[in-house]
Design a protein around this motif. Sequence first.
Motif, PDB file in Angstrom:
ATOM      1  N   GLU A  84       0.663  -1.232   0.129  1.00 31.20           N
ATOM      2  CA  GLU A  84       0.056   0.014   0.093  1.00 31.20           C
ATOM      3  C   GLU A  84       0.781   1.230  -0.079  1.00 31.20           C
ATOM      4  OE1 GLU A  84      -2.503  -3.232   1.300  1.00 31.20           O
ATOM      5  OE2 GLU A  84      -0.394  -2.628   1.845  1.00 31.20           O
ATOM      6  N   LEU A  85       1.830   1.082   0.706  1.00 34.88           N
ATOM      7  CA  LEU A  85       2.832   2.241   0.638  1.00 34.88           C
ATOM      8  C   LEU A  85       3.434   2.683  -0.652  1.00 34.88           C
ATOM      9  CD1 LEU A  85       4.595   4.329   2.273  1.00 34.88           C
ATOM     10  CD2 LEU A  85       6.271   2.507   2.767  1.00 34.88           C
ATOM     11  N   TYR A  86       3.727   1.593  -1.241  1.00 30.81           N
ATOM     12  CA  TYR A  86       4.457   1.784  -2.604  1.00 30.81           C
ATOM     13  C   TYR A  86       3.369   2.103  -3.435  1.00 30.81           C
ATOM     14  CZ  TYR A  86       5.913   1.058  -7.668  1.00 30.81           C
ATOM     15  OH  TYR A  86       6.020   1.136  -8.706  1.00 30.81           O
ATOM     16  N   LEU A  87       2.046   1.736  -3.746  1.00 28.78           N
ATOM     17  CA  LEU A  87       1.177   2.132  -4.640  1.00 28.78           C
ATOM     18  C   LEU A  87       0.588   3.560  -4.199  1.00 28.78           C
ATOM     19  CD1 LEU A  87      -1.252  -1.029  -4.342  1.00 28.78           C
ATOM     20  CD2 LEU A  87      -0.008  -0.096  -6.440  1.00 28.78           C
ATOM     21  N   ALA A  88       0.730   3.756  -2.769  1.00 29.41           N
ATOM     22  CA  ALA A  88       0.589   5.591  -2.624  1.00 29.41           C
ATOM     23  C   ALA A  88       1.219   6.518  -3.151  1.00 29.41           C
ATOM     24  CB  ALA A  88       0.173   5.469  -0.909  1.00 29.41           C
ATOM     25  N   PHE A  89       2.546   6.063  -2.996  1.00 27.42           N
ATOM     26  CA  PHE A  89       3.675   7.024  -3.638  1.00 27.42           C
ATOM     27  C   PHE A  89       4.302   6.524  -4.836  1.00 27.42           C
ATOM     28  CE2 PHE A  89       3.594   9.726  -0.063  1.00 27.42           C
ATOM     29  CZ  PHE A  89       3.070   9.124   0.855  1.00 27.42           C
ATOM     30  N   ALA A  90       3.754   5.649  -5.699  1.00 30.81           N
ATOM     31  CA  ALA A  90       4.348   5.247  -6.922  1.00 30.81           C
ATOM     32  C   ALA A  90       4.408   6.243  -8.112  1.00 30.81           C
ATOM     33  CB  ALA A  90       3.594   3.947  -7.453  1.00 30.81           C
ATOM     34  N   ALA A  91       3.108   6.998  -8.113  1.00 32.45           N
ATOM     35  CA  ALA A  91       3.145   8.066  -8.903  1.00 32.45           C
ATOM     36  C   ALA A  91       3.195   9.594  -8.522  1.00 32.45           C
ATOM     37  CB  ALA A  91       1.851   8.041  -9.527  1.00 32.45           C
ATOM     38  N   ALA A  92       3.558   9.622  -7.176  1.00 28.34           N
ATOM     39  CA  ALA A  92       3.814  10.934  -6.647  1.00 28.34           C
ATOM     40  C   ALA A  92       5.065  11.575  -7.053  1.00 28.34           C
ATOM     41  CB  ALA A  92       3.760  10.826  -4.993  1.00 28.34           C
ATOM     42  N   ASP A  93       4.892  12.926  -7.348  1.00 28.16           N
ATOM     43  CA  ASP A  93       6.005  13.566  -7.696  1.00 28.16           C
ATOM     44  C   ASP A  93       6.806  14.277  -6.703  1.00 28.16           C
ATOM     45  OD1 ASP A  93       6.453  16.534 -10.096  1.00 28.16           O
ATOM     46  OD2 ASP A  93       7.843  15.146  -8.977  1.00 28.16           O
ATOM     47  N   PRO A  94       8.033  13.891  -6.366  1.00 28.61           N
ATOM     48  CA  PRO A  94       8.728  14.402  -5.424  1.00 28.61           C
ATOM     49  C   PRO A  94       8.678  15.780  -5.348  1.00 28.61           C
ATOM     50  CG  PRO A  94      10.000  12.827  -6.160  1.00 28.61           C
ATOM     51  CD  PRO A  94       8.932  13.036  -7.061  1.00 28.61           C
ATOM     52  N   ALA A  95       8.781  16.711  -6.514  1.00 27.48           N
ATOM     53  CA  ALA A  95       8.691  18.210  -6.588  1.00 27.48           C
ATOM     54  C   ALA A  95       7.503  18.681  -6.206  1.00 27.48           C
ATOM     55  CB  ALA A  95       8.963  18.403  -8.172  1.00 27.48           C
ATOM     56  N   ALA A  96       6.335  18.066  -5.978  1.00 25.42           N
ATOM     57  CA  ALA A  96       5.125  18.448  -5.385  1.00 25.42           C
ATOM     58  C   ALA A  96       5.167  18.698  -3.774  1.00 25.42           C
ATOM     59  CB  ALA A  96       4.073  17.430  -5.543  1.00 25.42           C
ATOM     60  N   TYR A  97       6.306  18.187  -3.362  1.00 23.82           N
ATOM     61  CA  TYR A  97       6.298  18.154  -1.925  1.00 23.82           C
ATOM     62  C   TYR A  97       7.544  19.206  -1.384  1.00 23.82           C
ATOM     63  CZ  TYR A  97       3.952  13.801  -1.587  1.00 23.82           C
ATOM     64  OH  TYR A  97       2.791  12.679  -1.643  1.00 23.82           O
ATOM     65  N   PRO A  98       7.402  20.206  -0.424  1.00 25.06           N
ATOM     66  CA  PRO A  98       8.287  21.020   0.030  1.00 25.06           C
ATOM     67  C   PRO A  98       9.599  20.214   0.391  1.00 25.06           C
ATOM     68  CG  PRO A  98       6.138  21.464   1.133  1.00 25.06           C
ATOM     69  CD  PRO A  98       6.128  20.377   0.498  1.00 25.06           C
ATOM     70  N   GLU A  99      10.677  20.754   0.218  1.00 24.50           N
ATOM     71  CA  GLU A  99      11.810  19.907   0.579  1.00 24.50           C
ATOM     72  C   GLU A  99      11.856  19.524   2.027  1.00 24.50           C
ATOM     73  OE1 GLU A  99      15.235  21.716  -1.568  1.00 24.50           O
ATOM     74  OE2 GLU A  99      16.689  20.577  -0.462  1.00 24.50           O
ATOM     75  N   PRO A 100      11.580  20.245   2.947  1.00 29.06           N
ATOM     76  CA  PRO A 100      11.797  19.593   4.308  1.00 29.06           C
ATOM     77  C   PRO A 100      10.943  18.057   4.449  1.00 29.06           C
ATOM     78  CG  PRO A 100      11.523  21.886   4.330  1.00 29.06           C
ATOM     79  CD  PRO A 100      11.175  21.808   2.846  1.00 29.06           C
ATOM     80  N   GLN A 101       9.607  18.288   3.596  1.00 30.67           N
ATOM     81  CA  GLN A 101       8.993  16.909   3.858  1.00 30.67           C
ATOM     82  C   GLN A 101       9.494  15.743   2.819  1.00 30.67           C
ATOM     83  OE1 GLN A 101       4.851  17.838   2.742  1.00 30.67           O
ATOM     84  NE2 GLN A 101       4.638  19.584   3.976  1.00 30.67           N
ATOM     85  N   ARG A 102      10.271  15.932   2.167  1.00 31.03           N
ATOM     86  CA  ARG A 102      10.682  14.822   1.153  1.00 31.03           C
ATOM     87  C   ARG A 102      11.477  13.691   1.952  1.00 31.03           C
ATOM     88  NH1 ARG A 102      13.023  18.597  -3.680  1.00 31.03           N
ATOM     89  NH2 ARG A 102      11.039  19.699  -3.842  1.00 31.03           N
ATOM     90  N   PRO A 103      12.335  13.894   3.137  1.00 28.41           N
ATOM     91  CA  PRO A 103      12.638  12.969   3.974  1.00 28.41           C
ATOM     92  C   PRO A 103      11.537  12.074   4.685  1.00 28.41           C
ATOM     93  CG  PRO A 103      14.187  14.758   4.139  1.00 28.41           C
ATOM     94  CD  PRO A 103      12.665  15.185   3.351  1.00 28.41           C
TER      95      PRO A 103
END
Length: 456
Positions: free
Chosen positions: A31-50
């Motif tokens: 489920e974790l993979y499916l939730a973020f498989a198509a997510a664009d890292p650039a859509a998240y503020p840099e502090p949230q990416r880790p």
Amino acid sequence: MNTPLIAVLLLAAAPPAQKAKELAAHKEWEELYLAFAAADPAAYPEPQRPQVAGPLLKGCEALLADDAVMAYSLGERAVAFQETAGGLRCLARSALKTDQRAAAEEALKKGLEQFPKDGAFALELGRLQLLDKDSVGALATLQRVPPKSKEAAEARKLMQQARAQVSEEGAARREAERLELRMNGEPAPGNTRQAKGSAGGDVVSAGLSYESSEGKDGMRVRQNRRFAIRYFNSNRDFGQRAEYEGKVVSALDEAYDFTQRTLGRARERQLNVVLYTRDEFATHLGETYAARVAGLYHDNAIRMNDAAELTQNTKATLVHEYVHAALDEICPRGGDALPRWFNEGLAEYIEWRYLGLDGPPRGLRDRMRGHAKQGSLPSLSDMDSRALISMADPEIAYGTSAMAVRELVRLGGQERLLDFVQKVGQSGSFQEVLKATYEKDFASLDQAVRTALSGR
């Protein structure tokens, strides 16, 4: 549509970073993979990416043993959000488990460049290169494993394999060249083209193929253009002699190749290499010398003590003495024109490199640090013209000299070091050329050694 508005819309469409932590807490990896498989890292503020990368990496590590395919997918996503050492390591391992060799190499190379102090990247990349028979590339990569890392011991073992492969490849290449010449009807190097030596009436082979004979002094001689190996039979039969000579040839070719790669130059004139048992060395050079010296280079010859069997230490000593022989040719006025500390220090430093070290062995390093704290390290000026073997503590003297050379290599690399040696041979003033090339004198180089030992 302006850029801030695009970012807001993307973030609204992407799952919140907190969701990654929640799914990982329940080990819901798919489920974790499916939730973020198509997510664009650039859509998240840099502090949230880790906050997303961390749970994804946790899943990669958890599934690595049992589900490498899902582990790779999670690792790939983790690295997309944040390129950490852990993420790149897990991505490389899962890629290998799923036969994605190119992806594994890419992750290891990226990890090596971004995290050079993490020995796992150089170790695993070097291991892959060894499997591909790229022994030269493997050796260069494995030398980047930090000497204090937990991977250092394994890296040293693999470096020995790489050096052995380099030597075997060199021998095979030379044999192929010899056969090709013979098939083309041309004279084979070392077999039919010969030239008289300048002294003693010896015949010197003109090529790289080895010829065996027995000299007037009763010693066996095996030689080519680079080396003339001499030793007493010591009751060896033909098969034993052939096996021993083969090992010596391999060790000398390895010394030549390693010096050529590490220093950038090797010796081209033929070099005598005289191999003694411990008793023979004592008979020819004296008991006291035999007890203190592993080998020496003098008067165009390396003389090796206790060389009845070629151990790793014997081969390391051979590399050390070979560097002296090479310096004798590189320096226009010969190696004697260089200070004792530099001549011995360069040979000792390259011996460390041959053994897979970038500095002194741990026991010697600890002793040197103790001397540095007490202010009792020998100064370079004290070792300018004095034989290091005659110092109160020769091991500390050799180590200090090698650390000084290591500092010069660090400042300018091997090309500048070779240029420096040649300029000293032309001008005759070591300290003037040292100042002009490195902006150092003996005192400041002494201080650089103390600083390096302190870890600052």
